[in-house]
Design a protein around this motif. Structure first.
Motif, short mmCIF file in Angstrom:
data_model
loop_
_atom_site.label_atom_id
_atom_site.label_comp_id
_atom_site.label_asym_id
_atom_site.label_seq_id
_atom_site.Cartn_x
_atom_site.Cartn_y
_atom_site.Cartn_z
N ASP A 120 33.76 84.40 65.10
CA ASP A 120 33.27 85.23 66.20
C ASP A 120 32.55 84.38 67.23
O ASP A 120 31.55 83.75 66.95
N LYS A 121 33.09 84.35 68.46
CA LYS A 121 32.49 83.53 69.50
C LYS A 121 31.14 84.08 69.96
O LYS A 121 30.35 83.37 70.57
N ASP A 122 30.90 85.37 69.73
CA ASP A 122 29.65 86.00 70.17
C ASP A 122 28.65 86.14 69.02
O ASP A 122 27.77 86.99 69.05
N LYS A 123 28.82 85.33 68.00
CA LYS A 123 27.95 85.44 66.84
C LYS A 123 26.50 85.13 67.20
O LYS A 123 26.21 84.31 68.06
N LYS A 124 25.59 85.80 66.51
CA LYS A 124 24.17 85.62 66.76
C LYS A 124 23.69 84.32 66.12
O LYS A 124 24.28 83.84 65.15
N PRO A 125 22.62 83.75 66.66
CA PRO A 125 22.07 82.53 66.04
C PRO A 125 21.64 82.79 64.60
O PRO A 125 21.16 83.87 64.27
N LYS A 126 21.83 81.83 63.77
CA LYS A 126 21.33 81.91 62.40
C LYS A 126 19.85 81.56 62.41
O LYS A 126 19.35 80.94 63.35
N ARG A 127 19.15 81.96 61.34
CA ARG A 127 17.69 81.82 61.35
C ARG A 127 17.21 81.12 60.08
O ARG A 127 17.71 81.37 58.98
N LEU A 128 16.22 80.25 60.25
CA LEU A 128 15.63 79.49 59.14
C LEU A 128 14.11 79.62 59.19
O LEU A 128 13.52 79.49 60.26
N LEU A 129 13.50 79.85 58.05
CA LEU A 129 12.05 80.00 57.94
C LEU A 129 11.47 78.88 57.09
O LEU A 129 11.93 78.62 55.98
N ASP A 130 10.44 78.22 57.63
CA ASP A 130 9.71 77.18 56.89
C ASP A 130 8.31 77.70 56.61
O ASP A 130 7.52 77.91 57.53
N LEU A 131 7.99 77.89 55.34
CA LEU A 131 6.69 78.44 54.94
C LEU A 131 5.72 77.32 54.61
O LEU A 131 6.00 76.46 53.77
N GLY A 132 4.54 77.32 55.27
CA GLY A 132 3.54 76.27 55.05
C GLY A 132 3.98 74.98 55.70
O GLY A 132 4.05 73.93 55.06
N THR A 133 4.21 75.03 57.00
CA THR A 133 4.89 73.92 57.69
C THR A 133 4.05 72.65 57.79
O THR A 133 4.58 71.55 57.90
N GLY A 134 2.70 72.76 57.80
CA GLY A 134 1.87 71.56 57.89
C GLY A 134 2.13 70.77 59.17
O GLY A 134 2.01 71.29 60.27
N VAL A 206 18.11 81.16 55.74
CA VAL A 206 17.55 80.13 54.86
C VAL A 206 16.03 80.23 54.90
O VAL A 206 15.44 80.39 55.97
N ILE A 207 15.41 80.14 53.73
CA ILE A 207 13.95 80.01 53.63
C ILE A 207 13.65 78.74 52.85
O ILE A 207 14.20 78.52 51.77
N VAL A 208 12.80 77.88 53.41
CA VAL A 208 12.42 76.63 52.74
C VAL A 208 10.90 76.55 52.65
O VAL A 208 10.18 77.15 53.47
N SER A 209 10.41 75.79 51.67
CA SER A 209 8.97 75.61 51.57
C SER A 209 8.64 74.41 50.68
O SER A 209 9.33 74.15 49.69
N ASN A 210 7.61 73.70 51.09
CA ASN A 210 6.98 72.68 50.24
C ASN A 210 5.54 73.14 50.06
O ASN A 210 4.63 72.66 50.73
N LEU A 258 19.91 81.36 51.42
CA LEU A 258 19.40 80.32 50.53
C LEU A 258 17.87 80.27 50.51
O LEU A 258 17.23 80.34 51.56
N LEU A 259 17.31 80.14 49.32
CA LEU A 259 15.89 79.81 49.14
C LEU A 259 15.80 78.43 48.51
O LEU A 259 16.47 78.16 47.51
N ALA A 260 15.00 77.53 49.11
CA ALA A 260 14.87 76.17 48.61
C ALA A 260 13.39 75.80 48.59
O ALA A 260 12.70 75.91 49.60
N ILE A 261 12.88 75.37 47.43
CA ILE A 261 11.47 75.08 47.27
C ILE A 261 11.26 73.73 46.59
O ILE A 261 11.90 73.42 45.57
#
Length: 301
Positions: A120-134, A206-210, A258-261
């Motif tokens: 899909d050429k009109d696809k919405k941006p994907k989103r990524l969350l970084d928890l506790g970015t420091g 995607v959600i990531v966190s350190n 995806l969740l990555a910790i």
């Protein structure tokens, strides 16, 4: 004050290195600190051994050595740390980025690249969350890679949201985004998901966190005199914040997202079980460069 040449300082560094062999002071810190003080490239130590340090340079060098011997990391003296080919400002409000955290970056990018691409050429941006970015090292490194490499290959665009409870840390992260020319990041003050709304807001791919993951009773914490302890340790044997992140992730993560910790070397089994209990599948743990469990990740069913 007696003048000292580079050659004499190098001899002094060798003495300090021998003296610190039984301590935790890395030997390369001393040489890197000298180069920072005199603002010269590493080759200068070989080609210009006769260079005399000024009184100010000599005072600064010795003052920094004393602080390092007392437990202050080199990065807090230079206020900078390289991570993922980028340079980050750090201070007492942020953790110093570690090489092992690059494993998290690698695994997330590998997973994203493995996902089927939409036609899909009109696809919405994907989103990524970084928890506790420091310092922002994870969010900024991922945003940099997603824009520079993945977008050019697949045409996908990404929006990155980075949260931290500390306003001072967010100031550092915003500065790092600016100097590394990464603009597509929204910084939010929040205690984990607290300031994020699940109503009328798009979910994350995607959600990531350190997060903090060291046991509050760990004896090694007493040796850390500079880094913020609140960003390092957590209750419940270091698992409290990880458990909170995993428990609430399904509210903010798209199905199949995806969740990555990142976590401690001895928490792999426990973190995998937390993932499985909350409906994640194909959960696996990746080891760091030292062969220790370091990053657990898996998609949401």
């Amino acid at each position: 004050m007696t003048a000292f040449t580079i050659g004499q300082i190098k001899q002094r560094i060798q003495q300090l290195t021998n003296e610190s062999a039984r301590s935790s002071l890395p030997s390369f810190w001393l040489t890197d600190w000298l180069l920072f003080v005199i603002d010269k490239p590493s080759s200068f130590l070989i080609t210009d051994e006769g260079y005399e340090l000024s009184e100010r340079e000599l005072e600064q060098f010795h003052a920094g050595v004393k602080k390092m011997q007392q437990g202050t990391p080199l990065a807090y003296l230079t206020e900078q740390q390289e991570f993922w080919s980028l340079n980050f400002k750090v201070n007492e409000h942020t953790l110093i980025p570690r090489p092992d955290t690059e494993i998290l970056i690698e695994q997330v990018l590998t997973w994203i690249q493995s996902q089927p691409k939409s036609a899909d050429k009109d696809k919405k941006p994907k989103r990524l969350l970084d928890l506790g970015t420091g310092s922002g090292c994870i969010a900024i490194s991922l945003a940099h890679e997603l824009k520079q490499k993945l977008m050019s290959c697949s045409g996908e665009s990404w929006q990155v949201v980075a949260v931290d409870l500390s306003l001072e840390a967010l100031k550092v992260a915003k500065h790092n985004a600016m100097v590394n020319e990464v603009a597509d990041i929204e910084f939010i003050q929040s205690s984990w998901y607290g300031a994020l709304s699940t109503h009328n807001e798009p979910l994350f791919d995607v959600i990531v966190s350190n997060p903090p993951y060291i046991d509050e009773e760990d004896e090694h914490l007493s040796r850390l005199v500079a880094e913020p302890i609140s960003a390092l340790s957590a209750p419940n044997h270091g698992l409290a914040d990880i458990e909170h992140i995993v428990q609430h992730a399904p509210q903010y993560l798209l199905q199949g997202g995806l969740l990555a910790i990142e976590h401690s070397f001895d928490q792999g089994d426990a973190v995998r079980q937390l993932f499985l209990n909350r409906g994640f599948e194909s959960v696996y743990t990746v080891q760091d460069y030292g062969g220790n469990d370091r990053v657990t990740l898996g998609p949401l069913l």
